[in-house]
Write an enzyme that holds these catalytic residues in place. Sequence first.
Site, mmCIF file in Angstrom:
data_model
loop_
_atom_site.group_PDB
_atom_site.id
_atom_site.type_symbol
_atom_site.label_atom_id
_atom_site.label_comp_id
_atom_site.label_asym_id
_atom_site.label_seq_id
_atom_site.Cartn_x
_atom_site.Cartn_y
_atom_site.Cartn_z
ATOM 1 N N ARG A 101 47.437 34.351 50.591
ATOM 2 C CA ARG A 101 47.063 35.297 50.643
ATOM 3 C C ARG A 101 46.561 36.042 49.271
ATOM 4 N NH1 ARG A 101 48.602 34.052 55.448
ATOM 5 N NH2 ARG A 101 48.708 35.133 56.623
ATOM 6 N N ARG B 225 65.223 25.393 47.414
ATOM 7 C CA ARG B 225 63.873 26.227 47.518
ATOM 8 C C ARG B 225 64.497 27.838 46.526
ATOM 9 N NH1 ARG B 225 61.538 27.989 51.451
ATOM 10 N NH2 ARG B 225 62.395 27.203 53.047
ATOM 11 N N ASN C 122 40.304 31.173 51.583
ATOM 12 C CA ASN C 122 40.829 30.420 50.679
ATOM 13 C C ASN C 122 41.923 29.246 50.655
ATOM 14 O OD1 ASN C 122 42.929 31.086 48.442
ATOM 15 N ND2 ASN C 122 43.794 33.419 49.536
ATOM 16 N N GLU D 160 39.520 26.807 49.583
ATOM 17 C CA GLU D 160 38.674 27.020 47.630
ATOM 18 C C GLU D 160 40.068 26.935 46.984
ATOM 19 O OE1 GLU D 160 37.204 31.029 46.985
ATOM 20 O OE2 GLU D 160 36.526 30.093 45.081
ATOM 21 N N VAL D 161 41.275 27.167 47.539
ATOM 22 C CA VAL D 161 42.237 27.287 46.356
ATOM 23 C C VAL D 161 43.531 26.288 46.433
ATOM 24 C CG1 VAL D 161 44.378 28.240 45.140
ATOM 25 C CG2 VAL D 161 42.181 29.518 46.212
ATOM 26 N N ARG E 29 23.344 39.890 23.370
ATOM 27 C CA ARG E 29 23.350 40.920 22.304
ATOM 28 C C ARG E 29 21.260 41.586 22.208
ATOM 29 N NH1 ARG E 29 25.383 38.438 17.150
ATOM 30 N NH2 ARG E 29 24.592 40.532 16.061
ATOM 31 N N HIS E 30 20.777 42.840 21.526
ATOM 32 C CA HIS E 30 20.068 43.363 21.383
ATOM 33 C C HIS E 30 19.202 42.001 20.817
ATOM 34 C CE1 HIS E 30 21.670 43.086 17.298
ATOM 35 N NE2 HIS E 30 22.855 44.336 17.511
ATOM 36 N N ASN F 268 20.460 43.636 10.617
ATOM 37 C CA ASN F 268 20.423 42.490 11.023
ATOM 38 C C ASN F 268 19.944 41.337 9.593
ATOM 39 O OD1 ASN F 268 20.695 42.294 14.612
ATOM 40 N ND2 ASN F 268 22.647 41.786 13.709
ATOM 41 N N GLY G 30 26.919 47.906 11.597
ATOM 42 C CA GLY G 30 26.694 49.717 12.331
ATOM 43 C C GLY G 30 25.354 50.189 11.771
ATOM 44 N N ARG H 258 18.591 49.590 18.924
ATOM 45 C CA ARG H 258 18.633 48.285 18.972
ATOM 46 C C ARG H 258 18.874 47.647 20.307
ATOM 47 N NH1 ARG H 258 22.642 49.774 15.927
ATOM 48 N NH2 ARG H 258 24.313 48.485 15.659
ATOM 49 N N GLU I 257 28.131 49.883 19.161
ATOM 50 C CA GLU I 257 28.969 48.927 18.402
ATOM 51 C C GLU I 257 29.966 49.577 18.032
ATOM 52 O OE1 GLU I 257 29.847 45.897 17.816
ATOM 53 O OE2 GLU I 257 28.254 44.758 17.043
ATOM 54 N N HIS J 51 26.479 44.588 21.895
ATOM 55 C CA HIS J 51 26.033 44.293 20.299
ATOM 56 C C HIS J 51 27.811 42.953 20.622
ATOM 57 C CE1 HIS J 51 24.241 48.243 19.564
ATOM 58 N NE2 HIS J 51 24.728 48.560 20.151
ATOM 59 N N TYR K 223 40.238 31.127 40.265
ATOM 60 C CA TYR K 223 41.125 31.086 38.576
ATOM 61 C C TYR K 223 40.528 30.260 37.211
ATOM 62 C CZ TYR K 223 44.797 30.478 42.329
ATOM 63 O OH TYR K 223 45.488 31.081 43.527
#
Lengths: 459, 459
Positions: B7, B60, B162, B165-166, B251-252, B258, B264, B303, B323, B392, B429
Amino acid sequence: MVGLPARGKTYVARKIARYLAWLGHHSRIFNVGNYRRNAVGAVQMHDFFDPTHPENAALRKEVADRALEDMLQWFERAGDSPATGAVMTKDSPITPITPRPRSDSLSLSGVGKAGPGWVALYDATNSTTERRQNIYDKCLERGVQVMFVESVCDREDIIVANIKEVKLSSPDYAGMDADAAVEDFSRRISQYAKYYETLTPTECQGEIPFVKVVNVGDQIIVNKVKGYLQSRIVYFLMNLNITPKSFFFTRHGESMFNVQGKIGGDANLSPQGHTFATKLPELLAANLGPETRLTVWTSTLKRTMQTAAYLAWPQLQWKQLDELDSGFCDQLTYEEIEEKFPADFSERDQDKFNYRYHGGESYRDLVQRLEPVIMELERHHEPNHAILIVGHQAVLRAIYAYFLNYSLEELPYVKIPLHAVVKLTPKAYGCMEERYTVDVPAVDTHRSMPHPALNSRAK
Amino acid sequence: MVGLPARGKTYVARKIARYLAWLGHHSRIFNVGNYRRNAVGAVQMHDFFDPTHPENAALRKEVADRALEDMLQWFERAGDSPATGAVMTKDSPITPITPRPRSDSLSLSGVGKAGPGWVALYDATNSTTERRQNIYDKCLERGVQVMFVESVCDREDIIVANIKEVKLSSPDYAGMDADAAVEDFSRRISQYAKYYETLTPTECQGEIPFVKVVNVGDQIIVNKVKGYLQSRIVYFLMNLNITPKSFFFTRHGESMFNVQGKIGGDANLSPQGHTFATKLPELLAANLGPETRLTVWTSTLKRTMQTAAYLAWPQLQWKQLDELDSGFCDQLTYEEIEEKFPADFSERDQDKFNYRYHGGESYRDLVQRLEPVIMELERHHEPNHAILIVGHQAVLRAIYAYFLNYSLEELPYVKIPLHAVVKLTPKAYGCMEERYTVDVPAVDTHRSMPHPALNSRAK
């Protein structure tokens, strides 16, 4: 809204509308009770609400339909709003950065077909599956998404308290004896209860987004809720409670920057500010009321921590409470800003709520940043435990505007003087305010709204 | 956790643990399945799970009790953590501002008795009222608050998907034929289903906080949920979904700052940055995969908007994506910072995650600010509709660390080079990562972690 009378529907609708309006959404309540009072007069005895009485039932349906139609037309006006190049918020938390002309004071964002980001609260009992199907169909036809919010309560004490607190002051019972009014209102509830059907996941073709709030949040059932706004509303409802509570707010004591007329920065208190800090414990002690505990929230800036330094209560520093970031104007005086950035200076006067300091924030940004603070104040539910926020001018303006129902246009001009404590006590339909001052002089940092016509409430 | 096998309990537990750890809470999963595998070996056929078989049932239970006891001892270690003068987060959204020594890499906040702000996920079926009462009593005895999270699913297609897949990749079925494994697992489910009791509001003396997630969020039932963390977890669960999706990040393009080595500010792109912007549409088009639509999120800084200027997709500007605010160091080079603020410079190297620029932000602040962005990425559920964030360095480090499960200590050192696009595809996962580059040179803005021992993952 869905629910029997006296289940707090109007209270919840108003809270949601206020919360969304403060976050910048067009929001409006369509209250069928008001339409009914306009149509047939306020005072109607319980048998007017008897669903087996065909004539009255037809009249009530007609009134409810009129309110619904008005609501749908309101949404269409939203769709007709001229596009202005603003980025639409639509159904996401992202706020537009381009300021745009506003059509009314509570509603600053969201334009486009069927009003993305516009929210109407249709406040009526809507107590049958058939009625809800009808609303659902009409809305979908007109491109309006629907979420039902049901308030269910089987605790007699809460219902009676609600009748006494809210309904007896309603125009429906103007001039009537209290006991007779409670008696009549209880019978009115019974009239609805005969045919009441609670929300089920199978109605509206099994595709019905709803949230059911049971006994003021004891249990909450969320069904097929989709999208940002719906999920925010549910989160807000989860945090809403009706514990009586008060909040205290004060700005930091006068700072060296206040004296020099500079904005921003991280200055120490002035000698007068320090005197205020020493007198704050006594001022609070004298005005605590039923509160036996206090938690102090400050920002992370020195002036708020120094102001709270003499308080013998637990303290938390909260970055979100830092003052509005004035970016490249930080640590300047207004005169220097006017000289260095004349265009910005006048732009800010044009639209102070939306103006964003270059490299800094706008009031709109600030409201978004303060949303978790508001949520936390709403969520707070320990009786007799108050919160004191030692904050900043812009921050307290935004918080104050939320509780006192100021428009976003008025918000940046709310007067929050230095060296004063504000106590707010939210009530069912409003907020009680008290202000305490202490005789320590301070500079006045308030700059008034340049449009005097709008200035009436900005005290 | 409460629920039959397959589940999604482990999936949900891991998502919650990751979300909370990223927000700075100690969080840890106690998976009873792992304890069982350690105790009796991985491969056990379905009849091992037959509740009528007394010996296996006892075994168990013993294993489950051992995991529970380990969990309670873990909480006690939390309570024993030395007080360090840090402001406790406890049950509120307020983050401490005082950095403190860390006991482990995922957990930076919350100290005090019984670990305020510490969250353990007890991952087992916990399928009977009796078992839950037992857990509830033991936790309360040791000062640990309990909230149950039940996953209910009656849609066969989701369950089978499920399992495939798992569960088939689980050590329990190592080397077994797929069909036989599905068959065996379905029988294991039936063993539990015989005695399964769903959560009811009346168990645990009627004071049981729980959230029941039905059919992957179609319906959510919230009962007696109290406090900040519980309500945040519910909100997170409301937004969680299993729609397959990918996110793109870049990123820009290289900015003038830079090139000059400044931090900043709000600079324009450099000529090379501009070239990158012109090549971005092609780079994306070549790597979109099944995505047919794209929405572009930028920050409000020039930017990022200039970088997105050639993209023919809807664009939204989001202030939260700006940023990290470097406060009084804004627009300086690292050399200038070292010269002007030598103490700060070395303090930042000592603890980059917690170091807050004077008048600005820390990475910890940034993570809080980015929380709504993460929530929105989790909530996103339109198939074949991807989101591209043009962001950023610090912002993308934080987002990347969330999805790739980096510790908060590693987070500020994640390498996010200029002129590269990262595509992340979250899986049940884990998270699949692809990186695309284009041949436009750019400066390297990465500064490595000063502690080489911790540097292994920070690629």
